[in-house]
Design a protein around this motif. Structure first.
Motif, PDB file in Angstrom:
ATOM      1  N   PHE A  61       0.807  -1.223   0.000  1.00  0.00           N
ATOM      2  CA  PHE A  61       0.000   0.000   0.000  1.00  0.00           C
ATOM      3  C   PHE A  61       0.837   1.269   0.000  1.00  0.00           C
ATOM      4  O   PHE A  61       0.351   2.332   0.403  1.00  0.00           O
ATOM      5  CB  PHE A  61      -0.955  -0.012   1.201  1.00  0.00           C
ATOM      6  CG  PHE A  61      -2.144  -0.906   1.014  1.00  0.00           C
ATOM      7  CD1 PHE A  61      -3.268  -0.474   0.339  1.00  0.00           C
ATOM      8  CD2 PHE A  61      -2.124  -2.201   1.505  1.00  0.00           C
ATOM      9  CE1 PHE A  61      -4.363  -1.296   0.166  1.00  0.00           C
ATOM     10  CE2 PHE A  61      -3.215  -3.040   1.336  1.00  0.00           C
ATOM     11  CZ  PHE A  61      -4.341  -2.591   0.664  1.00  0.00           C
ATOM     12  N   THR A  62       2.077   1.199  -0.444  1.00  0.00           N
ATOM     13  CA  THR A  62       2.886   2.414  -0.520  1.00  0.00           C
ATOM     14  C   THR A  62       2.319   3.363  -1.569  1.00  0.00           C
ATOM     15  O   THR A  62       1.599   2.959  -2.486  1.00  0.00           O
ATOM     16  CB  THR A  62       4.345   2.082  -0.870  1.00  0.00           C
ATOM     17  OG1 THR A  62       4.376   1.377  -2.113  1.00  0.00           O
ATOM     18  CG2 THR A  62       4.986   1.255   0.222  1.00  0.00           C
ATOM     19  N   GLN A  63       2.677   4.632  -1.425  1.00  0.00           N
ATOM     20  CA  GLN A  63       2.165   5.684  -2.306  1.00  0.00           C
ATOM     21  C   GLN A  63       2.647   5.481  -3.738  1.00  0.00           C
ATOM     22  O   GLN A  63       3.822   5.210  -3.992  1.00  0.00           O
ATOM     23  CB  GLN A  63       2.658   7.048  -1.800  1.00  0.00           C
ATOM     24  CG  GLN A  63       2.222   8.232  -2.626  1.00  0.00           C
ATOM     25  CD  GLN A  63       0.884   8.781  -2.178  1.00  0.00           C
ATOM     26  OE1 GLN A  63       0.547   8.736  -1.014  1.00  0.00           O
ATOM     27  NE2 GLN A  63       0.107   9.293  -3.110  1.00  0.00           N
ATOM     28  N   GLY A  64       1.718   5.603  -4.695  1.00  0.00           N
ATOM     29  CA  GLY A  64       2.085   5.587  -6.100  1.00  0.00           C
ATOM     30  C   GLY A  64       2.515   6.970  -6.554  1.00  0.00           C
ATOM     31  O   GLY A  64       2.307   7.967  -5.860  1.00  0.00           O
ATOM     32  N   VAL A  65       3.108   7.045  -7.712  1.00  0.00           N
ATOM     33  CA  VAL A  65       3.547   8.331  -8.266  1.00  0.00           C
ATOM     34  C   VAL A  65       2.326   9.179  -8.616  1.00  0.00           C
ATOM     35  O   VAL A  65       1.342   8.683  -9.166  1.00  0.00           O
ATOM     36  CB  VAL A  65       4.424   8.112  -9.516  1.00  0.00           C
ATOM     37  CG1 VAL A  65       4.787   9.437 -10.167  1.00  0.00           C
ATOM     38  CG2 VAL A  65       5.682   7.336  -9.150  1.00  0.00           C
ATOM     39  N   VAL A  75      -8.725  13.499  -8.349  1.00  0.00           N
ATOM     40  CA  VAL A  75      -8.167  13.870  -7.046  1.00  0.00           C
ATOM     41  C   VAL A  75      -7.218  12.773  -6.573  1.00  0.00           C
ATOM     42  O   VAL A  75      -7.558  11.587  -6.615  1.00  0.00           O
ATOM     43  CB  VAL A  75      -9.280  14.084  -5.994  1.00  0.00           C
ATOM     44  CG1 VAL A  75      -8.690  14.588  -4.688  1.00  0.00           C
ATOM     45  CG2 VAL A  75     -10.329  15.059  -6.511  1.00  0.00           C
ATOM     46  N   ALA A  76      -6.040  13.178  -6.126  1.00  0.00           N
ATOM     47  CA  ALA A  76      -5.053  12.240  -5.607  1.00  0.00           C
ATOM     48  C   ALA A  76      -4.873  12.453  -4.113  1.00  0.00           C
ATOM     49  O   ALA A  76      -4.999  13.573  -3.607  1.00  0.00           O
ATOM     50  CB  ALA A  76      -3.712  12.421  -6.326  1.00  0.00           C
ATOM     51  N   ILE A  77      -4.582  11.358  -3.398  1.00  0.00           N
ATOM     52  CA  ILE A  77      -4.252  11.421  -1.976  1.00  0.00           C
ATOM     53  C   ILE A  77      -2.738  11.507  -1.862  1.00  0.00           C
ATOM     54  O   ILE A  77      -2.011  10.676  -2.406  1.00  0.00           O
ATOM     55  CB  ILE A  77      -4.785  10.192  -1.227  1.00  0.00           C
ATOM     56  CG1 ILE A  77      -6.306  10.094  -1.372  1.00  0.00           C
ATOM     57  CG2 ILE A  77      -4.399  10.244   0.249  1.00  0.00           C
ATOM     58  CD1 ILE A  77      -6.895   8.813  -0.809  1.00  0.00           C
ATOM     59  N   LEU A  78      -2.257  12.518  -1.123  1.00  0.00           N
ATOM     60  CA  LEU A  78      -0.819  12.749  -0.996  1.00  0.00           C
ATOM     61  C   LEU A  78      -0.351  12.468   0.430  1.00  0.00           C
ATOM     62  O   LEU A  78      -1.011  12.859   1.398  1.00  0.00           O
ATOM     63  CB  LEU A  78      -0.469  14.198  -1.345  1.00  0.00           C
ATOM     64  CG  LEU A  78      -0.908  14.720  -2.722  1.00  0.00           C
ATOM     65  CD1 LEU A  78      -0.495  16.168  -2.867  1.00  0.00           C
ATOM     66  CD2 LEU A  78      -0.315  13.876  -3.835  1.00  0.00           C
ATOM     67  N   SER A  79       0.782  11.811   0.552  1.00  0.00           N
ATOM     68  CA  SER A  79       1.486  11.647   1.829  1.00  0.00           C
ATOM     69  C   SER A  79       0.590  11.128   2.940  1.00  0.00           C
ATOM     70  O   SER A  79       0.563  11.669   4.045  1.00  0.00           O
ATOM     71  CB  SER A  79       2.116  12.984   2.250  1.00  0.00           C
ATOM     72  OG  SER A  79       2.974  13.470   1.252  1.00  0.00           O
ATOM     73  N   GLY A  80      -0.143  10.091   2.654  1.00  0.00           N
ATOM     74  CA  GLY A  80      -1.009   9.498   3.667  1.00  0.00           C
ATOM     75  C   GLY A  80      -1.509   8.149   3.220  1.00  0.00           C
ATOM     76  O   GLY A  80      -1.408   7.779   2.048  1.00  0.00           O
TER      77      GLY A  80
END
Length: 408
Positions: A61-65, A75-80
């Motif tokens: 579940f790490t953040q994608g680019v 809408v993208a989810i950032l740093s969470g």
């Protein structure tokens, strides 16, 4: 002699190929999280192992680019590690990292499968409602007009001006006043615009009277609206001293269009009397006509701001995000959706923001799949070799069995 080791090896190798193939297939899927198969050995009380089995499939579940988009509802989810909280029309709640949204005919923000994005609505005073999140609905009705109640203006009145010799005040005769300027438009309760103008007449050193017209008609029957003379006074440094509050209340204005009487207070605080040309340095008023929604945007804290054709902005709602103690406990439902389970723990739902566990939002952006395609292609080669090696084990066992059967 047993074939079980080779057969089980073929099974786990095939499962590994399935997982890798699924990752590769979804390398372009927005919000997709890659997975890896995990394996375990089988002994069943024997010193010689009986092969292997799949112990589970673990998602990463790490953040994608983050990639840019031209759509405001991407809408993208950032740093969470938050998820968008989605609701079906029947009330079923599911979660996703895919922020590709559209607006349906009823104004709800939905994904490709018609699930509605949830969050908080707006109360009557224009603030955000708390409580249980619900489907966010963008209003389709026009913004109601707001009658003007206050005008905030700052002028400089030329200290070099002389007292007009011609009286009484006449808005059509510039010889009866020293300076005039528009202070509108202002709006009535129906949203109709009206021209408001103010006129300044010097009466003595450091003393001025203020007059006004609405749609060209003098207010207060042509008498000064600033009250008993002198209406405005300045000190020797050119600063306004009266009225003490800096505000002048206009007489109630009634227009022949069925609107309510308009009551306006003009705040002239900051007006000066210096030896420079007459001029205006500030003008604003709090009224507006009706307007329709022309656009809206999602802010990093999840608030949704709408822009209307009357040049007004309005808060329309706020998106919430949900996180889980154990994201790997979520149940994949397909269509980029997950469902809460006992293993995932209860959803922790709150508003987005920088530094929060759930993360912040970025409009006009999307989170790409976190699949590392190069790594997956290497894994594919390794998995293929494993499958071939296990197939060779089965083949060897078969050859040994054939040898035994040929002994006479």
């Amino acid at each position: 002699m047993s074939f079980s080791q080779g057969v089980s090896g073929l099974g786990v190798a095939a499962a590994n190929l399935d997982v890798i193939g699924n990752n590769i297939a979804n390398s372009g899927t927005i919000g997709f999280k890659s997975a890896a198969a995990t394996f375990q050995d089988i002994y069943a009380g024997s010193r010689i192992g009986l092969g292997a089995s799949v112990s589970g499939v673990v998602q990463n579940f790490t953040q994608g680019v983050t990639q840019s988009s031209s759509r405001p509802l991407d809408v993208a989810i950032l740093s969470g590690d938050g998820f968008f909280r989605m609701a079906s029309t029947s009330g079923e709640i599911m979660y996703t990292r895919n922020g590709q949204f559209t607006k349906d005919k009823d104004g709800y923000i939905v994904n490709a499968n018609g699930l509605r994005l949830t969050g908080y609505g707006v109360n009557a005073s224009g603030g955000i409602n708390g409580g249980t999140p619900a489907a966010i609905q963008i209003p389709t009705q026009a913004m109601t007009p707001n009658a003007t109640t206050g005008v905030d203006a700052e002028f400089n009145l030329d200290a070099r001006s002389t007292v007009p010799t011609k009286t009484p005040f006449n808005p059509t005769d510039s010889a009866t006043f020293n300076y005039s300027n528009a202070a509108g438009p202002v709006y009535d309760s129906l949203g109709n615009a009206h021209d408001l103008s103010v006129y300044f007449v010097k009466t003595a050193a450091n003393a001025w009277d203020v007059y006004a017209t609405a749609d060209g008609v003098p207010l207060n029957a042509g008498a000064p609206i600033s009250g008993a003379a002198p209406g405005m006074t300045f000190d020797t440094n050119g600063n306004l001293t009266a009225p003490a509050s800096g505000a002048i209340t206009l007489p109630a204005m009634t227009f022949p269009n069925g609107s309510s009487p308009v009551n306006i207070k003009i705040d002239l605080s900051g007006t000066t009397q210096f030896g420079t040309a007459n001029g205006m340095s500030k003008l604003s008023q709090d009224g507006y006509t009706s307007g329709v929604l022309t656009s809206f945007s999602v802010n990093p804290d999840g608030t949704i701001t709408g822009k209307f054709s009357n040049e007004q902005s309005k808060l329309l709602g706020q998106v919430v995000l949900s996180s889980f103690a154990n994201p790997n406990g979520l149940e994949p439902k397909g269509d980029n959706m997950y469902a809460e389970t006992q293993a995932s723990g209860a959803a922790l739902t709150s508003t987005p923001g920088e530094g929060t566990k759930q993360g912040s939002l970025a409009a006009g952006a999307l989170e790409s799949s976190n699949v590392d395609l190069t790594a997956e292609l290497v894994n594919l080669i390794v998995a293929q070799r494993n499958y071939q090696a296990n197939a060779q084990t089965v083949k060897t066992q078969d050859q040994v069995m054939q040898t035994l059967m040929n002994i006479r």
